[in-house]
Motif scaffolding. Structure first.
Motif, PDB file in Angstrom:
ATOM      1  N   GLY A   1       0.154   6.135  19.440  1.00 51.55           N
ATOM      2  CA  GLY A   1      -0.098   4.778  19.376  1.00 51.55           C
ATOM      3  C   GLY A   1       0.565   3.298  18.944  1.00 51.55           C
ATOM      4  O   GLY A   1       1.880   3.809  18.305  1.00 51.55           O
ATOM      5  N   TYR A   2       0.107   2.705  18.943  1.00 53.88           N
ATOM      6  CA  TYR A   2       0.630   1.060  18.561  1.00 53.88           C
ATOM      7  C   TYR A   2      -0.019   0.672  18.175  1.00 53.88           C
ATOM      8  O   TYR A   2      -0.999   0.117  17.800  1.00 53.88           O
ATOM      9  CB  TYR A   2       1.611   0.350  19.762  1.00 53.88           C
ATOM     10  CG  TYR A   2       2.468   0.916  20.522  1.00 53.88           C
ATOM     11  CD1 TYR A   2       4.186   0.437  19.932  1.00 53.88           C
ATOM     12  CD2 TYR A   2       2.280   1.477  21.300  1.00 53.88           C
ATOM     13  CE1 TYR A   2       4.945   1.086  20.759  1.00 53.88           C
ATOM     14  CE2 TYR A   2       3.815   2.450  21.896  1.00 53.88           C
ATOM     15  CZ  TYR A   2       4.739   1.579  21.980  1.00 53.88           C
ATOM     16  OH  TYR A   2       5.592   1.889  22.477  1.00 53.88           O
ATOM     17  N   PHE A   3       0.936  -0.069  16.168  1.00 56.52           N
ATOM     18  CA  PHE A   3      -0.377  -1.313  16.006  1.00 56.52           C
ATOM     19  C   PHE A   3       0.163  -2.905  16.528  1.00 56.52           C
ATOM     20  O   PHE A   3       1.649  -3.235  16.372  1.00 56.52           O
ATOM     21  CB  PHE A   3       0.401  -1.324  14.603  1.00 56.52           C
ATOM     22  CG  PHE A   3      -0.579   0.387  13.570  1.00 56.52           C
ATOM     23  CD1 PHE A   3      -1.528   0.431  13.380  1.00 56.52           C
ATOM     24  CD2 PHE A   3       0.448   1.285  13.482  1.00 56.52           C
ATOM     25  CE1 PHE A   3      -2.485   1.325  12.706  1.00 56.52           C
ATOM     26  CE2 PHE A   3      -0.309   2.328  12.672  1.00 56.52           C
ATOM     27  CZ  PHE A   3      -0.980   2.456  13.046  1.00 56.52           C
ATOM     28  N   ALA A   4      -0.478  -3.745  17.037  1.00 58.60           N
ATOM     29  CA  ALA A   4      -0.564  -4.531  17.374  1.00 58.60           C
ATOM     30  C   ALA A   4      -0.223  -5.641  16.406  1.00 58.60           C
ATOM     31  O   ALA A   4       0.273  -5.952  15.557  1.00 58.60           O
ATOM     32  CB  ALA A   4      -1.453  -4.876  18.191  1.00 58.60           C
ATOM     33  N   ALA A   5       0.958  -6.673  17.152  1.00 62.00           N
ATOM     34  CA  ALA A   5       1.725  -7.557  16.482  1.00 62.00           C
ATOM     35  C   ALA A   5       0.723  -8.722  16.591  1.00 62.00           C
ATOM     36  O   ALA A   5      -0.149  -8.739  17.375  1.00 62.00           O
ATOM     37  CB  ALA A   5       2.717  -8.186  17.946  1.00 62.00           C
ATOM     38  N   ASP A   6       1.313  -9.724  15.847  1.00 65.32           N
ATOM     39  CA  ASP A   6       0.448 -10.752  15.110  1.00 65.32           C
ATOM     40  C   ASP A   6      -0.668 -10.366  14.621  1.00 65.32           C
ATOM     41  O   ASP A   6      -0.877 -11.509  13.328  1.00 65.32           O
ATOM     42  CB  ASP A   6       0.365 -11.543  16.517  1.00 65.32           C
ATOM     43  CG  ASP A   6       1.528 -12.629  16.976  1.00 65.32           C
ATOM     44  OD1 ASP A   6       2.530 -11.779  16.323  1.00 65.32           O
ATOM     45  OD2 ASP A   6       1.429 -12.334  18.134  1.00 65.32           O
ATOM     46  N   GLU A   7      -1.717  -9.907  14.963  1.00 59.71           N
ATOM     47  CA  GLU A   7      -2.890  -9.524  14.295  1.00 59.71           C
ATOM     48  C   GLU A   7      -3.095  -8.527  13.566  1.00 59.71           C
ATOM     49  O   GLU A   7      -4.471  -8.209  12.189  1.00 59.71           O
ATOM     50  CB  GLU A   7      -4.056  -9.397  14.885  1.00 59.71           C
ATOM     51  CG  GLU A   7      -4.410 -10.528  16.234  1.00 59.71           C
ATOM     52  CD  GLU A   7      -4.790 -11.679  14.901  1.00 59.71           C
ATOM     53  OE1 GLU A   7      -5.342 -11.396  14.572  1.00 59.71           O
ATOM     54  OE2 GLU A   7      -4.542 -12.948  15.766  1.00 59.71           O
ATOM     55  N   THR A   8      -1.584  -8.074  13.103  1.00 63.06           N
ATOM     56  CA  THR A   8      -1.843  -6.723  11.660  1.00 63.06           C
ATOM     57  C   THR A   8      -1.408  -7.271  10.915  1.00 63.06           C
ATOM     58  O   THR A   8       0.630  -7.496  10.735  1.00 63.06           O
ATOM     59  CB  THR A   8      -0.847  -5.628  12.210  1.00 63.06           C
ATOM     60  OG1 THR A   8      -1.153  -5.016  13.347  1.00 63.06           O
ATOM     61  CG2 THR A   8      -0.432  -4.272  11.348  1.00 63.06           C
ATOM     62  N   CYS A   9      -1.864  -7.510   9.678  1.00 62.36           N
ATOM     63  CA  CYS A   9      -1.479  -8.122   8.780  1.00 62.36           C
ATOM     64  C   CYS A   9      -2.305  -7.561   7.357  1.00 62.36           C
ATOM     65  O   CYS A   9      -2.302  -6.397   7.484  1.00 62.36           O
ATOM     66  CB  CYS A   9      -2.320  -9.704   8.312  1.00 62.36           C
ATOM     67  SG  CYS A   9      -2.086 -10.445  10.205  1.00 62.36           S
ATOM     68  N   PHE A  10      -0.221  -8.370   6.420  1.00 59.21           N
ATOM     69  CA  PHE A  10      -0.649  -7.689   5.153  1.00 59.21           C
ATOM     70  C   PHE A  10      -0.608  -8.903   3.519  1.00 59.21           C
ATOM     71  O   PHE A  10      -0.520  -9.390   4.308  1.00 59.21           O
ATOM     72  CB  PHE A  10       0.575  -6.609   4.916  1.00 59.21           C
ATOM     73  CG  PHE A  10       0.713  -5.974   3.492  1.00 59.21           C
ATOM     74  CD1 PHE A  10      -0.141  -5.418   2.340  1.00 59.21           C
ATOM     75  CD2 PHE A  10       1.941  -5.605   3.087  1.00 59.21           C
ATOM     76  CE1 PHE A  10      -0.865  -5.143   1.515  1.00 59.21           C
ATOM     77  CE2 PHE A  10       1.911  -4.944   1.803  1.00 59.21           C
ATOM     78  CZ  PHE A  10       0.944  -4.241   0.737  1.00 59.21           C
ATOM     79  N   TRP A  11      -1.804  -8.470   2.473  1.00 58.93           N
ATOM     80  CA  TRP A  11      -1.896  -9.511   2.402  1.00 58.93           C
ATOM     81  C   TRP A  11      -2.788  -9.246   0.618  1.00 58.93           C
ATOM     82  O   TRP A  11      -3.176  -7.991   0.378  1.00 58.93           O
ATOM     83  CB  TRP A  11      -3.122 -10.639   2.195  1.00 58.93           C
ATOM     84  CG  TRP A  11      -4.294 -10.223   2.599  1.00 58.93           C
ATOM     85  CD1 TRP A  11      -5.238 -10.106   1.945  1.00 58.93           C
ATOM     86  CD2 TRP A  11      -4.932  -9.452   3.773  1.00 58.93           C
ATOM     87  NE1 TRP A  11      -6.621  -9.562   1.488  1.00 58.93           N
ATOM     88  CE2 TRP A  11      -6.222  -9.287   2.561  1.00 58.93           C
ATOM     89  CE3 TRP A  11      -4.945  -9.190   4.758  1.00 58.93           C
ATOM     90  CZ2 TRP A  11      -7.587  -8.142   3.989  1.00 58.93           C
ATOM     91  CZ3 TRP A  11      -5.246  -8.997   5.925  1.00 58.93           C
ATOM     92  CH2 TRP A  11      -6.980  -8.563   5.469  1.00 58.93           C
ATOM     93  N   GLY A  12      -2.038 -10.302  -0.601  1.00 63.48           N
ATOM     94  CA  GLY A  12      -2.625  -9.592  -1.943  1.00 63.48           C
ATOM     95  C   GLY A  12      -2.126 -11.130  -2.895  1.00 63.48           C
ATOM     96  O   GLY A  12      -1.576 -11.703  -2.352  1.00 63.48           O
ATOM     97  N   MET A  13      -2.573 -10.696  -4.044  1.00 61.04           N
ATOM     98  CA  MET A  13      -2.612 -11.557  -5.174  1.00 61.04           C
ATOM     99  C   MET A  13      -2.780 -10.822  -6.419  1.00 61.04           C
ATOM    100  O   MET A  13      -4.014  -9.718  -6.404  1.00 61.04           O
ATOM    101  CB  MET A  13      -3.490 -12.664  -4.409  1.00 61.04           C
ATOM    102  CG  MET A  13      -5.075 -12.139  -4.871  1.00 61.04           C
ATOM    103  SD  MET A  13      -6.180 -13.439  -3.750  1.00 61.04           S
ATOM    104  CE  MET A  13      -6.216 -14.900  -5.911  1.00 61.04           C
ATOM    105  N   LYS A  14      -2.377 -11.224  -7.306  1.00 64.37           N
ATOM    106  CA  LYS A  14      -3.241 -11.547  -8.454  1.00 64.37           C
ATOM    107  C   LYS A  14      -3.736 -11.380  -9.130  1.00 64.37           C
ATOM    108  O   LYS A  14      -4.287 -13.193  -9.019  1.00 64.37           O
ATOM    109  CB  LYS A  14      -1.949 -11.536  -9.981  1.00 64.37           C
ATOM    110  CG  LYS A  14      -2.329 -10.749 -11.112  1.00 64.37           C
ATOM    111  CD  LYS A  14      -0.812 -11.206 -12.106  1.00 64.37           C
ATOM    112  CE  LYS A  14      -0.683 -11.000 -13.183  1.00 64.37           C
ATOM    113  NZ  LYS A  14      -2.178 -11.016 -14.589  1.00 64.37           N
ATOM    114  N   ILE A  15      -4.939 -11.020  -9.714  1.00 60.49           N
ATOM    115  CA  ILE A  15      -6.299 -11.387  -9.776  1.00 60.49           C
ATOM    116  C   ILE A  15      -6.329 -11.179 -11.883  1.00 60.49           C
ATOM    117  O   ILE A  15      -7.561 -11.884 -12.190  1.00 60.49           O
ATOM    118  CB  ILE A  15      -7.712 -10.517  -8.861  1.00 60.49           C
ATOM    119  CG1 ILE A  15      -7.636  -9.567  -9.657  1.00 60.49           C
ATOM    120  CG2 ILE A  15      -7.305 -10.711  -7.677  1.00 60.49           C
ATOM    121  CD1 ILE A  15      -8.992  -8.245  -9.151  1.00 60.49           C
ATOM    122  N   GLY A  16      -6.008 -10.445 -12.570  1.00 63.84           N
ATOM    123  CA  GLY A  16      -6.288 -10.809 -13.677  1.00 63.84           C
ATOM    124  C   GLY A  16      -4.761  -9.413 -14.313  1.00 63.84           C
ATOM    125  O   GLY A  16      -3.934  -9.434 -13.455  1.00 63.84           O
TER     126      GLY A  16
END
Length: 357
Positions: free
Chosen positions: A342-357
């Motif tokens: 199958g496919y992972f669709a464009a635009d709404e397939t996202c990756f995020w992150g941040m340092k919290i400690g």
């Protein structure tokens, strides 16, 4: 002995010719040093206009006719500058400061204001100057509240004030006389913490906004990125998803060319991803996703999957994980399918992150 021990007044010697010269020299010295009062101690070179008998304490960095005379008393007598080396215990009124100074430990030290209350310059263990009119060189300092038993409130508040919002009111912390941090109201009424690696370039680490008490972290390591094309994943294989566009990327922790997040410092990070399903030939595809650490092993607790029939471009899989990372560790987003490709669709397939400690 040719002169006195303390004021160095010359003696008139037996059978000396022109005794009046020696006598007058002693009178000039007495006239300069008794009831010593100087115009200023802020000048490092002679003033352009000066009256007979005017006296100054020569400031540091002396030049011109005063070169090499720092700390000495310069008196304008008979049209020339005469210099007197201070001795321990000499006192002088500093006229432009309305203060009294005493020569101790090789420096002029302010002892009081002219009215007993106000001092224009004060040095503790070091000499003040025009820029640092209060200077202290010491290892410890104590401020203690006057207590209720002494007829006071027992409270202690230190108040510092700047003229307006555009001015600066801050504390600067230095290492080896090079600034490394600044804390205060630096050019606005927001409370700002800044840091610097070289004492020249500063970055805001924390901002507490005066208007609404909202806390900003302008340089917190964080990112949010997405893919702008449909990513194909073959059956029963893990595929690194081509996350190639960043909505934001503070501290440049995300590389859109490789799709990798790189930890800029040791710490705890929060990672998340949203994967949107796009049908290929079958709705029987089963989605799965994970975060891959250093291209070796999945981040523990990040592997998630969905089973059952899907609706194209409506079914999503979200994964989240906390990760303890070391400086330089990399994290990639991977996805795959079981049952069918199958496919992972464009635009709404996202990756995020941040340092919290």
């Amino acid at each position: 002995m040719d002169d006195t021990a303390l004021l160095k007044l010359p003696f008139i010697m037996p059978s000396q010719a022109q005794k009046h010269v020696t006598h007058n020299e002693a009178l000039l010295r007495l006239d300069a040093l008794v009831q010593l009062s100087v115009k200023s101690r802020a000048l490092s070179e002679p003033p352009s206009a000066v009256a007979e008998g005017a006296r100054y304490i020569v400031a540091a960095g002396a030049s011109g006719l005063w070169e090499g005379r720092a700390g000495q008393v310069a008196a304008f007598q008979d049209g020339i500058w005469v210099f007197y080396e201070p001795q321990p215990g000499w006192q002088a009124v500093i006229e432009d400061e309305a203060s009294v100074a005493i020569w101790l430990d090789g420096m002029w030290q302010i002892t009081s204001g002219g009215n007993g209350e106000q001092v224009a310059r004060l040095g503790i263990g070091t000499a003040p100057d025009d820029t640092n009119r209060f200077s202290a060189k010491l290892n410890n300092a104590l401020f203690a509240a006057a207590e209720s038993g002494e007829g006071e409130s027992g409270d202690l508040r230190l108040v510092m004030n700047k003229e307006g919002a555009g001015n600066v009111l801050s504390l600067i912390f230095q290492s080896g006389w090079s600034a490394r941090a600044e804390f205060g109201l630096a050019g606005s009424d927001d409370l700002i913490f800044k840091t610097s690696a070289d004492g020249v370039s500063f970055r805001d680490a924390l901002v507490l906004r005066a208007a609404d008490a909202v806390v900003d972290q302008p340089n917190l390591p964080r990112f949010k990125a997405f893919t702008n094309y449909d990513n194909y994943a073959a059956l029963d294989s893990w595929t690194t998803i081509g996350i190639n566009n960043a909505d934001y990327n503070d501290q440049s922790v995300f590389d859109a060319g490789t799709g990798l997040f790189t930890a800029p410092a040791d710490g705890t990070y929060f990672l998340g991803a949203n994967l949107l399903f796009k049908v290929n030939a079958s709705l029987d595809a089963r989605m799965r996703a994970r975060f891959l650490l250093n291209d070796v092993a999945p981040v523990r607790g990040s592997t998630q999957s969905l089973t059952g029939a899907h609706v194209s471009e409506q079914t999503t899989l979200r994964i989240e994980a906390f990760a303890s990372l070391s400086t330089g560790d990399t994290v990639a987003l991977q996805g795959g399918f079981t049952g069918a490709d199958g496919y992972f669709a464009a635009d709404e397939t996202c990756f995020w992150g941040m340092k919290i400690g």
